[in-house]
Design a protein around this motif. Sequence first.
Motif, short mmCIF file in Angstrom:
data_model
loop_
_atom_site.label_atom_id
_atom_site.label_comp_id
_atom_site.label_asym_id
_atom_site.label_seq_id
_atom_site.Cartn_x
_atom_site.Cartn_y
_atom_site.Cartn_z
N HIS A 137 1.04 -1.05 -0.26
CA HIS A 137 -0.22 0.34 -0.01
C HIS A 137 0.50 1.39 -0.09
O HIS A 137 0.12 2.27 -0.02
N HIS A 145 -1.90 -8.69 -3.49
CA HIS A 145 -3.10 -8.07 -2.54
C HIS A 145 -3.73 -6.53 -3.80
O HIS A 145 -4.92 -5.86 -2.99
N HIS A 179 -7.74 -5.85 -3.46
CA HIS A 179 -8.96 -4.62 -3.01
C HIS A 179 -9.09 -3.99 -4.26
O HIS A 179 -10.30 -3.39 -4.50
ZN ZN Z 1 -4.91 -4.39 2.14
#
Ligand code: ZN
Length: 388
Positions: free
Chosen positions: A67, A99, A103
């Motif tokens: 992220h 990941h 999202h």
């Molecule tokens: Zn996450």
Amino acid sequence: MTAPQPKAPINWIAVFALLFLPLVAIIAIPLYAYHHDFSAAAWISMFVLLGFSSLGITAGYHRLWAHRAYEATLPMQIVLMIMGTFAVQNSILFWASGHRTHHRHVDDVDHDPYSINRGFWFAHIGWMLRDYKSGGANYKNAPDLLNNKLVMFQDKYYVPLVIAVHAGILLPIGWAVGDMWGVLLLGGLVRLILSHHVTFFINSLCHMWGSRPYTDENTARDNFILAIATWGEGYHNYHHIFQYDYRNGVKWWQYDPTKWLIWTCSKLGLAKNLRRIPSFNIKKAELAMKFKYAEQDLAVYGLNVNDDVAQVKSKIALEYDAFTNTLNDWAKLKEQEIQAKKTAVAEKIHQMDDKLKLEFQQVEQRLSQHRETVTTLMRNIKKKAVSE
Ligand SMILES: [Zn+2]
Ligand SMILES: [Zn+2]
């Protein structure tokens, strides 16, 4: 019902790590305990190393690399890489890219790699047992990671690194405490299995159990109990709406050791540019959900069940109109800020942010009062019905 998915070939390395190792543990641990007993040091190594490897995933793999919720110095990146490698969850590149896809396509049965809509077992562990290709083979969603030398080094030498990290951590500890087999079994094997399932819970249970205070547009939940088990990642509803925030438990009192670790590292000069979503945006999302829940409550009670309920209902409706108007005003002002870029407007926005924060708090209080009133009114109506 969802359409049956085409089945990819079985990934035997994953089967070995995720199914065979637990089987070995079930047989070996009681047998060893019966004949030799474990030392206290071996037990302690299990808990300490569980934290060590899990935080490598949460602070490193997840919040830093997947992220980019903060920036870390090279020494901190190296330590996080070692901690994450010790958790044996594939390379940073594979993990973070997959990941990001999660999202982007959350809950989508075809594109979310661990969509909960394919069931608990699939989201928890099943998705890894077949040859799932993270983000396609080309990692299109991770150009930043493809340019990161450390990440690419770990990806290239992943298996030797896993072996080296295990040898480099477990053997000295086992030797130092004089219980080599105890440390290998508890600090190595059992710790690895526990840390796997702790992370897997984020993909499975954190999409099933808990509350949705910020958004109901996906299945992600906030769950305090899971936050304890997952080093703070249990506030998954917040995380799915504001994924770039370095905090998952955004309130100061929420249990999020990963956030505390990152914050502490920033104070030590190891991390910087910690990203925080403005509290105004957070409150806005929270209030919008509260209105939604109030509306749902009232829908259960039916239309105009009696005059008092109808009155509260219209009060909530008025409150909601005012809330929407305020948001529109605020949006207009923001637009002006972008257009004009004048300091005067920026100052005005700043003042308005503060004013709105207070206003939202009051709206929140009134809303919960209204909802309480409705509940009491309904209880009285039911009581009356029973006594009649
Ligand atoms: Zn996450
Ligand atoms: Zn998720």
